[in-house]
Design a protein around this motif. Structure first.
Motif, PDB file in Angstrom:
ATOM      1  N   PRO A   1       5.814   5.586   1.480  1.00  0.00           N
ATOM      2  CA  PRO A   1       6.736   5.025   2.478  1.00  0.00           C
ATOM      3  C   PRO A   1       7.190   6.088   3.468  1.00  0.00           C
ATOM      4  CG  PRO A   1       7.354   4.325   0.272  1.00  0.00           C
ATOM      5  CD  PRO A   1       6.261   5.333   0.114  1.00  0.00           C
TER       6      PRO A   1
ATOM      7  N   PRO B   1      -2.776  15.178   3.185  1.00  0.00           N
ATOM      8  CA  PRO B   1      -2.282  16.486   2.744  1.00  0.00           C
ATOM      9  C   PRO B   1      -3.427  17.490   2.679  1.00  0.00           C
ATOM     10  CG  PRO B   1      -1.558  14.724   1.263  1.00  0.00           C
ATOM     11  CD  PRO B   1      -2.580  14.132   2.174  1.00  0.00           C
TER      12      PRO B   1
ATOM     13  N   SER C   1      -8.108   5.382  -7.112  1.00  0.00           N
ATOM     14  CA  SER C   1      -7.232   6.509  -6.839  1.00  0.00           C
ATOM     15  C   SER C   1      -8.087   7.675  -6.396  1.00  0.00           C
ATOM     16  CB  SER C   1      -6.435   6.865  -8.082  1.00  0.00           C
ATOM     17  OG  SER C   1      -7.308   7.352  -9.063  1.00  0.00           O
ATOM     18  N   GLU C   2      -7.435   8.674  -5.909  1.00  0.00           N
ATOM     19  CA  GLU C   2      -8.166   9.781  -5.313  1.00  0.00           C
ATOM     20  C   GLU C   2      -8.813  10.696  -6.334  1.00  0.00           C
ATOM     21  OE1 GLU C   2      -5.720  12.471  -2.923  1.00  0.00           O
ATOM     22  OE2 GLU C   2      -5.617  10.649  -1.748  1.00  0.00           O
TER      23      GLU C   2
ATOM     24  N   PRO D   1       2.992   5.882  -3.974  1.00  0.00           N
ATOM     25  CA  PRO D   1       2.312   7.175  -4.056  1.00  0.00           C
ATOM     26  C   PRO D   1       1.381   7.154  -5.260  1.00  0.00           C
ATOM     27  CG  PRO D   1       4.561   7.333  -4.870  1.00  0.00           C
ATOM     28  CD  PRO D   1       4.397   5.943  -4.333  1.00  0.00           C
ATOM     29  N   LEU D   2       0.105   7.234  -5.004  1.00  0.00           N
ATOM     30  CA  LEU D   2      -0.822   6.937  -6.078  1.00  0.00           C
ATOM     31  C   LEU D   2      -1.599   8.126  -6.586  1.00  0.00           C
ATOM     32  CD1 LEU D   2      -2.118   3.575  -4.769  1.00  0.00           C
ATOM     33  CD2 LEU D   2      -0.387   4.016  -6.490  1.00  0.00           C
TER      34      LEU D   2
ATOM     35  N   ALA E   1      11.805  18.934   7.024  1.00  0.00           N
ATOM     36  CA  ALA E   1      11.684  17.610   6.429  1.00  0.00           C
ATOM     37  C   ALA E   1      13.034  17.082   5.990  1.00  0.00           C
ATOM     38  CB  ALA E   1      10.740  17.664   5.235  1.00  0.00           C
TER      39      ALA E   1
ATOM     40  N   ARG F   1      -7.435  -0.748  -6.222  1.00  0.00           N
ATOM     41  CA  ARG F   1      -7.819   0.319  -5.311  1.00  0.00           C
ATOM     42  C   ARG F   1      -8.075   1.604  -6.076  1.00  0.00           C
ATOM     43  NH1 ARG F   1      -7.198   0.094  -0.177  1.00  0.00           N
ATOM     44  NH2 ARG F   1      -6.604   2.252  -0.024  1.00  0.00           N
TER      45      ARG F   1
ATOM     46  N   LEU G   1       4.983  13.462  -1.032  1.00  0.00           N
ATOM     47  CA  LEU G   1       6.277  12.796  -1.162  1.00  0.00           C
ATOM     48  C   LEU G   1       7.378  13.778  -1.511  1.00  0.00           C
ATOM     49  CD1 LEU G   1       6.767   9.525  -3.158  1.00  0.00           C
ATOM     50  CD2 LEU G   1       7.511  10.143  -0.867  1.00  0.00           C
TER      51      LEU G   1
ATOM     52  N   THR H   1       8.537  15.583   1.395  1.00  0.00           N
ATOM     53  CA  THR H   1       9.293  14.835   2.396  1.00  0.00           C
ATOM     54  C   THR H   1      10.441  14.040   1.792  1.00  0.00           C
ATOM     55  OG1 THR H   1       7.826  12.967   2.118  1.00  0.00           O
ATOM     56  CG2 THR H   1       7.283  14.524   3.872  1.00  0.00           C
TER      57      THR H   1
ATOM     58  N   GLU I   1      -3.785   7.091   0.019  1.00  0.00           N
ATOM     59  CA  GLU I   1      -2.710   6.093  -0.024  1.00  0.00           C
ATOM     60  C   GLU I   1      -1.516   6.705   0.719  1.00  0.00           C
ATOM     61  OE1 GLU I   1      -2.866   3.174  -1.538  1.00  0.00           O
ATOM     62  OE2 GLU I   1      -4.750   3.348  -2.634  1.00  0.00           O
ATOM     63  N   LEU I   2      -0.790   5.871   1.416  1.00  0.00           N
ATOM     64  CA  LEU I   2       0.347   6.385   2.178  1.00  0.00           C
ATOM     65  C   LEU I   2       1.661   6.044   1.494  1.00  0.00           C
ATOM     66  CD1 LEU I   2      -0.674   5.628   5.852  1.00  0.00           C
ATOM     67  CD2 LEU I   2      -1.065   7.659   4.487  1.00  0.00           C
TER      68      LEU I   2
ATOM     69  N   ALA J   1      -1.968  14.235  -4.967  1.00  0.00           N
ATOM     70  CA  ALA J   1      -1.885  14.789  -3.621  1.00  0.00           C
ATOM     71  C   ALA J   1      -0.788  14.100  -2.826  1.00  0.00           C
ATOM     72  CB  ALA J   1      -3.224  14.645  -2.908  1.00  0.00           C
ATOM     73  N   VAL J   2      -0.770  12.790  -2.911  1.00  0.00           N
ATOM     74  CA  VAL J   2       0.249  12.074  -2.161  1.00  0.00           C
ATOM     75  C   VAL J   2       1.624  12.297  -2.779  1.00  0.00           C
ATOM     76  CG1 VAL J   2       1.040   9.797  -1.460  1.00  0.00           C
ATOM     77  CG2 VAL J   2      -1.358  10.396  -1.247  1.00  0.00           C
TER      78      VAL J   2
ATOM     79  N   ARG K   1       0.822  -1.208   0.000  1.00  0.00           N
ATOM     80  CA  ARG K   1       0.000   0.000   0.000  1.00  0.00           C
ATOM     81  C   ARG K   1       0.852   1.253   0.000  1.00  0.00           C
ATOM     82  NH1 ARG K   1      -5.370  -1.381   1.570  1.00  0.00           N
ATOM     83  NH2 ARG K   1      -5.666  -3.256   0.388  1.00  0.00           N
ATOM     84  N   THR K   2       2.119   1.102  -0.336  1.00  0.00           N
ATOM     85  CA  THR K   2       2.979   2.243  -0.098  1.00  0.00           C
ATOM     86  C   THR K   2       3.317   3.039  -1.353  1.00  0.00           C
ATOM     87  OG1 THR K   2       4.839   0.747  -0.189  1.00  0.00           O
ATOM     88  CG2 THR K   2       4.018   1.347   1.983  1.00  0.00           C
TER      89      THR K   2
END
Lengths: 449, 305
Positions: free
Chosen positions: B79, B67, A47-48, A9-10, B21, A45, A18, A21, B76-77, A13-14, A6-7
């Protein structure tokens, strides 16, 4: 479940998260470093924001609501049409005479094609979220999954199960209707049964777990049975010559109610036994029946001439399956087996040669609406040839093909109004309409086989 | 580094992570953890971020798993996010709302995972996840009283983690609870006498709110804020609102004027914004501001005295 699945970035937004960070990654990959992400597992799954979820992903995107999709066959292929925009979403070449059956889950359509059923995904997806749903769309397509069936025949979705009948072998394949969710049917999802001999038959999975099925041969069939999962004969009638056409009506407290057509008046399975429906004529065939979970009444065609090459009745039958009586309504204009359907509230729909969609109160036979939909037409000599076809979606709208004009019409049954008409690129033959929402009951018609 | 077994310590480095960060986040360069009193708290979505900000005040460094502005349901998260979760002093979340967060919490097993689902008294039993068909309505924060209960639990748990500041957390929670009570009273009085009591919404997220203030919610799907609705779509919307005596359809995002005109012309209704506050853009004020915006939208649509 392992976290690394599940990791990825899909979404944008995510992705943005990323990026923000990313310079901390040397120390932050602890949980994922030893486990490379697996894109394939994310494909199921959503996506947003409609972004593809992975290399394997579909074009799935979230929408505010689903526009029902019409799946249509033509000579040489299958097309799918958005019934709100008229856009042709897919157009797939496929050989042979193809028949369409709803799988029952509101999303998939089974294509009967000779020796197999092919699974077609309409691309309409509903996901429950607490007390409401979220909706997704993707491109419709054959999934590539098939169920083998010699002379693939009737499909009946009932009580959460879907039964496929192979006329050439008498084999019955039953699966949970929900098994279609992933677009494929695997061997371990299928329960197999068989009739004594191959024949043009049908099987109805009852909510009790028992199975209703016809028995007969290629030459003669007059028996309907209900058998338990262990094979015990629970009920039987042998008084149904030429059995053809079945429909489930509103159940009674004792269970399912199923009506079947014979050549000496219909027979109804109710309260665990078969009941013969009286008819005045020595020969009376209702080989095409249409039920509604909302109504004890089954709509049927009504033929009385044993010698006719092609009988063109103007009467339809209304079978009260709970009271075991049938009445008829004369519409003054003929119809054919593809021009009958049921409305969401149980209304009886009949598209007649004069081009009108007659919407009847199924209890009284009274005409509620006559909607002018198509130009006057007549039944073709071959039942496989194109002519107007009526289907009703779980949205309660009627969808009518007009092959001579290459059109698809949308009718609001409750209001009795023609809402929309769309041009089609090919001449439509068979029609199925899916809305994303599964059906409770079922019905089916058939070629004059 | 072993995320699963590393004890959760309140390390200054953790605070540095939230501030920058680019700092190496998990290198325990200063294992003695000298004198910082601040904690890093990860919150899973906006209303919880709001509560922790108010309760934690300046002594807590907060970051949000979702976010800003993002749709939280199907999050979705990455890593990096999962690692942040493992490294945080505490994670405040509501189980059952975001499947990815639930799974990450199970996977990383942070010692201080504060699940507010019980405090919120979600209308689900059995702790289903957001992916389950039978999961209950997660939108508890639309009932200020429930958010008040959550506030108490957050203050209590933060106080346990950081006893030095427990009094401050409790005081902050009391203050927020007073504001939530005021908000609750404003809703009660503001919606006490109205011409209509049914709201038609494009997203049935308002069950806790309508229960609390004696309203009815009806969902109507299929209003695309951008695309002009087809006649069939209009007919379906009409079917839903027919006999409901409504003048307004509430949507989550502003509807394109052309779409609104079509709806108004065909159905005789207007559209207005009702924010389920699942996510938050900086420009829209805080939770209390958005809720007051919702209250005025409701009062106008329902014609309240």
């Amino acid at each position: 479940m392992s976290l690394h699945r599940r990791t990825l970035p899909l979404s944008t937004a995510v992705l943005a998260a990323l990026v923000l960070t990313s310079c901390s990654t040397p120390a932050s990959t602890g949980s994922g470093a030893d486990a490379p992400a697996n894109p394939a597992t994310t494909a199921d799954r959503p996506s947003e924001a409609g972004t593809p979820t992975s290399a394997d992903a579909t074009d799935r995107q979230e929408v505010d609501g689903l526009a029902p999709r019409a799946v249509l066959t033509y000579d040489g292929g299958i097309m799918a049409v958005d019934t709100e925009t008229g856009d042709v979403l897919t157009n797939t070449e496929s050989e042979g005479f193809l028949r369409l059956n709803e799988a029952g889950d509101g999303r998939h359509v089974l294509v009967s094609a000779g020796k197999e059923f092919r699974v077609f995904d309409s691309g309409l997806i509903v996901e429950g979220h607490g007390d409401h749903d979220h909706y997704y769309e993707q491109a419709p397509a054959l999934t590539g999954s098939t169920v083998e069936a010699a002379e693939a025949g009737h499909v009946v979705a009932h009580g959460g199960k879907t039964a496929l009948f192979a006329d050439g072998s008498g084999a019955i394949s039953i699966m949970d209707t929900s098994a279609f969710e992933d677009g494929r049917i695997d061997a371990d999802e299928v329960e197999s049964f068989s009739t004594d001999d191959p024949h043009h038959g049908v099987a109805v999975p009852l909510t009790s777990g028992d199975l209703l099925m016809t028995q007969g041969t290629a030459d003669s069939r007059s028996t309907v049975q209900v058998v338990s999962p262990e094979g015990e004969l629970l009920a039987e009638t042998t008084d149904c010559p030429g059995v053809h056409g079945e429909a489930a009506a509103m159940p009674t407290t004792a269970g399912d109610v199923v009506s079947l057509g014979c050549e000496n008046g219909p027979v109804v399975y109710r309260d665990g036994e078969f009941h013969k429906i009286h008819v005045d004529e020595p020969y009376q065939r209702s080989g095409n029946q249409f039920g509604s979970h909302e109504s004890p009444i089954v709509l049927a065609d009504y033929k009385t001439d044993p010698d006719a090459e092609q009988e063109r009745p103007t009467r339809v039958g209304l079978i009260d399956t709970h009271a075991s009586v049938m009445t008829t309504v004369d519409l003054g204009s003929a119809y054919w087996f593809r021009s009958l359907a049921r409305g969401a509230d149980g209304e009886a729909l009949v598209l007649t040669y004069d081009g009108e969609l007659n919407i009847l109160d199924e209890e009284t036979g009274a005409v509620l609406h006559e909607v002018e939909v198509v130009a006057p037409w007549e039944e073709p000599e071959e039942w496989q040839s194109p002519a107007p076809t009526v289907k009703v979606g779980t949205d309660g709208f009627a969808y009518v093909t007009e092959p001579s004009a290459k059109k698809l019409h949308v009718i609001d049954v409750a209001e009795g109004t023609l809402l929309d008409s769309f041009d089609l690129p090919e001449t439509p033959v068979e029609l199925a309409v899916v809305t994303g929402e599964g059906r409770h009951g079922h019905d089916h018609a058939d070629g004059e086989g | 580094m072993n995320v699963l077994s590393r004890p959760i310590l309140v390390l200054p480095v953790m605070a540095a992570l939230a501030l920058s960060a680019c700092a190496p986040p998990s290198d325990p360069a200063d294992p003695d953890g000298t004198n910082s009193t601040s904690m890093t708290v990860l919150t899973s979505f906006y209303p919880l971020q709001f509560v922790v900000e108010r309760v934690g005040g300046d002594t807590v460094e907060i970051s949000s798993i979702t976010p800003p502005g993002a749709e939280p349901h199907n999050l979705e998260l990455s890593p990096a996010k999962v690692a942040e979760l493992a490294d945080a002093s505490a994670v405040v979340y509501a189980s059952g709302f975001q499947a990815a967060v639930d799974e990450a919490v199970v996977q990383t097993a942070p010692e201080h995972a504060i699940d507010v689902a019980d405090a919120a008294q979600l209308s689900t039993a059995g702790g289903g996840t957001a992916e389950d068909d039978d999961a209950g309505d997660p939108h508890f924060w639309l009932d200020p009283e429930r958010l008040g209960d959550v506030t108490d639990v957050v203050a209590e748990r933060l106080g346990e983690l950081d006893p030095q500041n427990a009094v401050e957390y409790a005081a902050n929670a009391d203050k927020l609870n007073q504001e939530l009570s005021t908000l609750d009273e404003d809703f009660s009085t503001g919606l006490a006498t109205c011409e209509r009591r049914t709201i038609v919404v494009s997203h049935e997220a308002y069950g806790y709110l309508t229960d609390r203030y004696d309203l009815e919610q009806t969902g109507v799907s299929g209003i695309d804020p951008e695309a002009e609705p087809a006649p069939a779509r209009i007919a379906k919307i009409r079917r839903v609102i027919e006999g409901q005596d409504v003048t307004t359809i509430f949507t989550e995002s502003l509807v394109n004027p052309k779409v609104a005109e079509t709806l108004a012309a065909d159905l005789g209704v207007t559209t207005a914004l009702l924010d389920p506050i699942e996510s938050h853009a900086d420009t829209s004020g805080d939770y209390l501001d958005v809720m007051r915006g919702n209250l005025s939208a409701l009062r106008e649509a329902l014609d309240c005295a």
